[in-house]
Design a protein around this motif. Structure first.
Motif, PDB file in Angstrom:
ATOM      1  N   GLY A  57       8.228   9.102   4.122  1.00  0.00           N
ATOM      2  CA  GLY A  57       8.968   8.519   3.003  1.00  0.00           C
ATOM      3  C   GLY A  57       9.111   9.533   1.892  1.00  0.00           C
ATOM      4  N   ASP A  58       9.974   9.194   0.945  1.00  0.00           N
ATOM      5  CA  ASP A  58      10.350  10.142  -0.101  1.00  0.00           C
ATOM      6  C   ASP A  58       9.866   9.604  -1.456  1.00  0.00           C
ATOM      7  OD1 ASP A  58      11.969  11.628  -2.037  1.00  0.00           O
ATOM      8  OD2 ASP A  58      13.148  12.263  -0.297  1.00  0.00           O
ATOM      9  N   VAL A  59       9.234  10.461  -2.248  1.00  0.00           N
ATOM     10  CA  VAL A  59       8.742   9.992  -3.557  1.00  0.00           C
ATOM     11  C   VAL A  59       9.887   9.623  -4.505  1.00  0.00           C
ATOM     12  CG1 VAL A  59       6.490  11.157  -3.506  1.00  0.00           C
ATOM     13  CG2 VAL A  59       8.487  12.376  -4.413  1.00  0.00           C
ATOM     14  N   THR A 104       7.053  11.669  -9.676  1.00  0.00           N
ATOM     15  CA  THR A 104       5.791  11.361 -10.361  1.00  0.00           C
ATOM     16  C   THR A 104       5.923  10.066 -11.167  1.00  0.00           C
ATOM     17  OG1 THR A 104       5.291  13.713 -10.453  1.00  0.00           O
ATOM     18  CG2 THR A 104       4.062  12.296 -11.960  1.00  0.00           C
ATOM     19  N   ALA A 105       7.080   9.870 -11.780  1.00  0.00           N
ATOM     20  CA  ALA A 105       7.299   8.630 -12.544  1.00  0.00           C
ATOM     21  C   ALA A 105       7.243   7.418 -11.599  1.00  0.00           C
ATOM     22  CB  ALA A 105       8.650   8.694 -13.264  1.00  0.00           C
ATOM     23  N   HIS A 106       7.842   7.552 -10.434  1.00  0.00           N
ATOM     24  CA  HIS A 106       7.760   6.452  -9.460  1.00  0.00           C
ATOM     25  C   HIS A 106       6.308   6.200  -9.049  1.00  0.00           C
ATOM     26  CE1 HIS A 106      12.014   6.049  -9.219  1.00  0.00           C
ATOM     27  NE2 HIS A 106      12.241   7.135  -8.534  1.00  0.00           N
ATOM     28  N   LEU A 107       5.571   7.272  -8.884  1.00  0.00           N
ATOM     29  CA  LEU A 107       4.165   7.124  -8.494  1.00  0.00           C
ATOM     30  C   LEU A 107       3.398   6.334  -9.566  1.00  0.00           C
ATOM     31  CD1 LEU A 107       1.906   7.979  -6.451  1.00  0.00           C
ATOM     32  CD2 LEU A 107       1.479   9.928  -7.956  1.00  0.00           C
ATOM     33  N   ILE A 108       3.655   6.645 -10.808  1.00  0.00           N
ATOM     34  CA  ILE A 108       2.969   5.947 -11.918  1.00  0.00           C
ATOM     35  C   ILE A 108       3.225   4.443 -11.818  1.00  0.00           C
ATOM     36  CG2 ILE A 108       3.065   5.588 -14.428  1.00  0.00           C
ATOM     37  CD1 ILE A 108       3.620   8.693 -14.589  1.00  0.00           C
ATOM     38  N   GLU A 109       4.474   4.078 -11.594  1.00  0.00           N
ATOM     39  CA  GLU A 109       4.786   2.637 -11.554  1.00  0.00           C
ATOM     40  C   GLU A 109       4.157   1.970 -10.333  1.00  0.00           C
ATOM     41  OE1 GLU A 109       8.770   1.589 -12.634  1.00  0.00           O
ATOM     42  OE2 GLU A 109       8.560   2.671 -14.527  1.00  0.00           O
TER      43      GLU A 109
END
Ligand code: NAD
Length: 359
Positions: A57-59, A104-109
């Motif tokens: 999958g893609d971040v 990284t922003a997606h990871l935070i959420e």
């Protein structure tokens, strides 16, 4: 513990998964970027062999990342997924920002959503220092400004003060103010900032390891954008004369991938994680000419089979060596694999890989 590694099928991520999988449940999330993985299945194979799960999958795909993290319910996340080519980042700023910053922003959420994560460790980069720490003639510690194109065109590659006085480089640590000199470096710094800011004052701890030049078996021999030693290994075996930039005395700190994976493993599993940013390298300076000669020797080639071109590239910095004292003191980590041993491993591995490619 349940461990989630973005970029877990990569050069460093797969070694980390291998180190942790015996004692922990490991999930890797990776888009198997063709530039990194084409013709280099070894790191993926390592994941399979150690029993880690791979989710492709893609971040940049928030839904996919959320679903993977929701399923894995991780205690610890290592954030290694990234676009990693300094030179390439100037040409592809949207792609580099999309993956490194928005990813990284997606990871935070996703971390906020799942609510299980206690620790996030990000793979930082020494590139955030730019030219890094230097001493002036009277011993003051300063950050060297970016070098001037006009000086370099005239063959002067030294770092200087704004007034033109020469500077002496020293090992850099995280007390050095940041001064990223490439799009890649800016995105890597943004990863650190975003994670630190998003979880400030929460129970989620954020740790950062700023890595020097990581090398070793498994680093793609086909990716022209990263890994100078992998690139040299291929060129030497193809009979090429190595082209070396500037005056050949660009200096790097080469650290073995197993030592780096060990530092990550310790950050994720120690009872009390160091809150300071830690610099991870060998702590030893090596010039590009010296490393080229060592590699040429290992492949039984004349050690003068290189040309010092005098050319230079945007974003290339002159001298990079880590001050690793904090990693030693706060994490109890010291690099174990000498450069000579690591280079021997790299030479043997790359010879096997290229022989298999041409068979
Ligand atoms: N190797 C070094 O010398 C070095 C130095 C400093 C920092 N780092 C950092 O360490 C980390 C790991 O680097 P590496 O050397 O193992 O590189 P690598 O390219 O082998 O690993 C990165 C992994 O991320 C994956 N990836 C890339 N884009 C993705 C996306 N959009 N979604 C999901 N996965 C994606 C790739 O497929 C790859 O498997 C990176 O964050 C890099 O910036 C590496």
């Amino acid at each position: 513990m349940r461990i989630f590694i973005t970029g877990g099928a990569g050069f460093i991520g797969s070694r980390l998964a291998q180190k942790l999988a015996g004692a922990h449940q490991v999930t890797a999330f990776d888009n198997l970027l063709p530039q990194v993985h084409d013709g280099n299945p070894e790191n993926q194979d390592r994941l399979t062999a150690c029993g880690a799960e791979l989710i492709v999958g893609d971040v940049r795909d928030a839904e996919a990342l959320n679903a993977a993290i929701a399923a894995a319910k991780p205690d610890v996340i290592y954030h290694l997924a990234a676009e990693t080519g300094t030179g390439q980042s100037f040409d592809l700023p949207v792609r580099y920002n999309g993956v490194n910053v928005m990813g990284t922003a997606h990871l935070i959420e996703a971390v906020r959503e799942v609510g299980t994560v206690k620790r996030i460790i990000v793979a930082g980069s020494r590139s955030v220092y730019g030219e890094g720490a230097h001493h002036t003639a009277d011993g003051a510690l300063v950050v060297a400004p970016e070098r001037k194109v006009s000086d370099m065109e005239a063959g002067d590659f030294l770092c200087r003060t704004r007034d033109g006085a020469p500077l002496t480089p020293v090992a850099t640590n995280a007390d050095c103010p940041v001064a990223p000199a490439s799009v890649y470096a800016s995105t890597k710094l943004m990863q650190e900032y975003l994670l630190g800011q998003a979880f400030w004052g929460t129970d989620v701890q954020v740790g950062t390891l700023r890595l020097q030049n990581v090398f070793g078996p498994g680093q793609s021999l086909n990716n022209p954008y990263t890994g100078v030693l992998s690139i040299f290994s291929r060129q030497i075996q193809e009979g090429a004369t190595l082209n070396i930039y500037e005056d050949g005395t660009i200096t790097r700190d080469f650290v073995h991938v197993d030592d780096v994976a060990q530092a990550f493993a310790m950050m994720g599993t120690v009872d009390v994680m160091p809150s300071d940013i830690l610099d991870i390298g060998s702590g030893e300076p090596t010039t590009i000419i010296d490393i080229a000669q060592m590699l040429l020797g290992l492949f039984d080639q004349p050690t003068d089979k290189f040309t010092v071109t005098g050319k230079f590239r945007p974003g290339d910095i002159r001298y990079a060596v880590a001050d690793i004292s904090r990693a030693k003191e706060q994490l109890g980590w010291t690099p174990q694999i000498p450069l000579s041993e690591g280079l021997r491993q790299l030479a043997e591995w790359s010879a096997r890989e290229l022989a298999a490619e041409t068979a």
